[in-house]
Scaffold this motif. Sequence first.
Motif, mmCIF file in Angstrom:
data_model
loop_
_atom_site.group_PDB
_atom_site.id
_atom_site.type_symbol
_atom_site.label_atom_id
_atom_site.label_comp_id
_atom_site.label_asym_id
_atom_site.label_seq_id
_atom_site.Cartn_x
_atom_site.Cartn_y
_atom_site.Cartn_z
ATOM 1 N N TRP A 187 -11.405 -11.487 17.054
ATOM 2 C CA TRP A 187 -11.455 -10.248 16.282
ATOM 3 C C TRP A 187 -10.246 -9.376 16.611
ATOM 4 N N LEU A 188 -9.794 -8.634 15.619
ATOM 5 C CA LEU A 188 -8.772 -7.605 15.834
ATOM 6 C C LEU A 188 -9.487 -6.281 16.083
ATOM 7 N N TRP A 189 -9.234 -5.665 17.232
ATOM 8 C CA TRP A 189 -9.821 -4.367 17.579
ATOM 9 C C TRP A 189 -8.765 -3.298 17.328
ATOM 10 N N PHE A 190 -9.066 -2.335 16.472
ATOM 11 C CA PHE A 190 -8.068 -1.297 16.192
ATOM 12 C C PHE A 190 -8.703 -0.108 15.490
ATOM 13 N N ASP A 191 -7.941 0.966 15.400
ATOM 14 C CA ASP A 191 -8.339 2.154 14.645
ATOM 15 C C ASP A 191 -7.757 2.004 13.241
ATOM 16 N N CYS A 192 -8.612 1.847 12.237
ATOM 17 C CA CYS A 192 -8.108 1.597 10.882
ATOM 18 C C CYS A 192 -7.673 2.877 10.157
ATOM 19 N N LEU A 193 -8.059 4.068 10.654
ATOM 20 C CA LEU A 193 -7.719 5.310 9.958
ATOM 21 C C LEU A 193 -6.220 5.481 9.715
ATOM 22 N N PRO A 194 -5.343 5.311 10.739
ATOM 23 C CA PRO A 194 -3.907 5.492 10.466
ATOM 24 C C PRO A 194 -3.402 4.608 9.331
ATOM 25 N N TRP A 195 -3.927 3.386 9.237
ATOM 26 C CA TRP A 195 -3.454 2.476 8.205
ATOM 27 C C TRP A 195 -3.875 2.921 6.805
ATOM 28 N N PHE A 196 -5.045 3.517 6.703
ATOM 29 C CA PHE A 196 -5.425 4.063 5.401
ATOM 30 C C PHE A 196 -4.547 5.269 5.048
ATOM 31 N N ASN A 197 -4.150 6.031 6.061
ATOM 32 C CA ASN A 197 -3.192 7.118 5.815
ATOM 33 C C ASN A 197 -1.857 6.563 5.329
ATOM 34 N N PHE A 198 -1.368 5.515 6.003
ATOM 35 C CA PHE A 198 -0.092 4.925 5.604
ATOM 36 C C PHE A 198 -0.155 4.405 4.167
ATOM 37 N N LEU A 199 -1.251 3.720 3.848
ATOM 38 C CA LEU A 199 -1.414 3.160 2.505
ATOM 39 C C LEU A 199 -1.421 4.258 1.456
ATOM 40 N N ALA A 200 -2.229 5.301 1.671
ATOM 41 C CA ALA A 200 -2.329 6.373 0.678
ATOM 42 C C ALA A 200 -1.004 7.096 0.505
ATOM 43 N N PHE A 201 -0.280 7.337 1.599
ATOM 44 C CA PHE A 201 1.010 8.010 1.507
ATOM 45 C C PHE A 201 2.040 7.154 0.778
ATOM 46 N N ASP A 202 2.046 5.861 1.040
ATOM 47 C CA ASP A 202 3.014 5.005 0.360
ATOM 48 C C ASP A 202 2.714 4.905 -1.131
ATOM 49 N N ILE A 203 1.423 4.847 -1.485
ATOM 50 C CA ILE A 203 1.077 4.791 -2.906
ATOM 51 C C ILE A 203 1.494 6.071 -3.616
ATOM 52 N N ILE A 204 1.097 7.219 -3.068
ATOM 53 C CA ILE A 204 1.401 8.469 -3.760
ATOM 54 C C ILE A 204 2.886 8.798 -3.678
ATOM 55 N N GLY A 205 3.557 8.374 -2.603
ATOM 56 C CA GLY A 205 5.001 8.563 -2.538
ATOM 57 C C GLY A 205 5.698 7.796 -3.637
ATOM 58 N N ASP A 206 5.252 6.581 -3.863
ATOM 59 C CA ASP A 206 5.817 5.755 -4.929
ATOM 60 C C ASP A 206 5.550 6.364 -6.302
ATOM 61 N N LEU A 207 4.301 6.825 -6.512
ATOM 62 C CA LEU A 207 3.931 7.348 -7.824
ATOM 63 C C LEU A 207 4.496 8.743 -8.083
ATOM 64 N N ALA A 208 4.492 9.600 -7.066
ATOM 65 C CA ALA A 208 4.893 10.989 -7.278
ATOM 66 C C ALA A 208 6.383 11.211 -7.114
ATOM 67 N N PHE A 209 7.054 10.375 -6.313
ATOM 68 C CA PHE A 209 8.461 10.628 -6.017
ATOM 69 C C PHE A 209 9.383 9.441 -6.293
ATOM 70 N N GLY A 210 8.810 8.332 -6.749
ATOM 71 C CA GLY A 210 9.657 7.214 -7.132
ATOM 72 C C GLY A 210 9.935 6.220 -6.035
ATOM 73 N N ALA A 211 9.474 6.475 -4.809
ATOM 74 C CA ALA A 211 9.694 5.538 -3.713
ATOM 75 C C ALA A 211 8.669 5.796 -2.622
#
Length: 531
Positions: A187-211
């Motif tokens: 099993w991989l033991w980790f805190d998944c919250l930061p990764w959901f932050n990274f994902l959401a920021f990359d999606i909205i950065g791409d959509l709202a600012f073009g990258a």
Amino acid sequence: MALLEWASSLTPQQWAFTAVGAIALLHIVPYLWDANRMRKYPGPFLAKFSYLWLGYHSMMGHRSEVVHEMHRQYGSWVRLAPNYLSIADPDALQIVYAHGNGTSKSDFYDAFVSIRRGVFNSRDRAEHTRKRKIISHIFSAKSVAEFEPSIRLHVMSLIEQWDKYTDMAKKGMSGKEGTGWFGKDNWLWFDCLPWFNFLAFDIIGDLAFGAPFGMIETGADAAPVPKGGVIDCKDETEIEHVPAVQIINDRGEFSMSLGVLPPSWRPIVRRLPWFSNGGMAVRRLAGIAIVAVNKRLKTPTDRVDLLQKLMQGKDDQGLPMGREELTAEAQTQLIAGSDTTSNTSCAIVYWLARYPEAQKKLQKELDDELGVEDEIASTAEQVKRLTYLDAVINEAMRLHSTSALGLPRLVPEDGIHVLGEFFPEGAVLGVPSYTIHRDPQIWGEDVEVYRPERWFEQDAVGIQKTFNPFSFGPRACVGKNLATLELQIIISSLLRRYEFVLQDPTKDLPTAEGFLRKPLDCHVMMRRRDA
């Protein structure tokens, strides 16, 4: 002159008694005058006279839970401040937030203005209508469908990263010190919250600012801002990188705590040490939007994204948004699109890990409906037919309630009637989502249990009038369609590929509330389902 002579003749003890008496009168007289007709409603003693009670609990980060307890103690009507009444009744939603009732956003929203007013914090009805006309078509179901490739691209990037870690975990390997993950028993033991932050920021950065911001690739919370603070929307400056997720958290806590206080208090309160980080966060958040918009406008493109659609939008006079307004609206999308998606995605995974039977039912639906498909990330066409997936998402939004507080609405000139009670101009009313999402008359006695099946059992009319994750009425969240599509693609893609278990099944999801209610961490064990 006589007043000055009288004042100068007072001893220090007399000055103290005079000051205390003046402060008492400033609070007692309005209570007795009762201009907003709220004296008859129950609530915490201090809240009847002062804004300090609500201000304190807003600063402490658990306002919605505290307000919920007040409703359990006092009933559906609770006075939270001298002119603010919380109404925990689903029927009040249709009145307080409805079209045509004349209520408007209160001065609470003034605390959220930085570059200039956007669609979220615009209080003038005509200006809000103008902005919404420009923006609303961008988030129609048809328009949002055009954003699907970008959403899927970043979900696939996250899966590629998680696959690397799960492969290492199978070999018993762990991350370097400080990375926060390790492999144990396949099993991989980790805190998944930061990764959901990274994902959401990359999606909205791409959509709202073009990258994208590149957070998934680097596994780090970093975004560019002008070095030394906010700059004019057209200026060039040296750039530095700052933790964007933390900045949004600090800004939410700051604006929330400031917004519940009277406007006359705010210039003084801003100077208190506790508020210093929040003030800097407001400036840095504006800087992130300015840098991103400037970078995008230097390299024109015909790609389909939010910023392009904002640039193409025009009001009734045929006029587009100016540069500053465009930047302010892009900043609004950055905040709304990152915070809500990351918090809710994390909460959904937490509840599925805590309730494995629900996780298994979802995975069976995914296997039955999508099992023959080869896509790593689900498509919009696939997820739209997954009813249990929708129930899983809705049940998590009910329990976690990212937007949990009763958004404050100012009563108009002619006053309004709410459930047989009249409120005059100037009163502020709100319906707390956190509490109505726990109304046993609607949801059953097991309201604290995560049970997606209730969405197939409960009265549809009752649910429709009570479930309020995106607010209600003309000022409801304009990005509802985009948020829904993101959650459907994210959750279906990840749960089809991975299995999640809580590291500590006895631990509740820790949260803190600024403007939004957020998880603080989510420690899970994860493995590939084909492992």
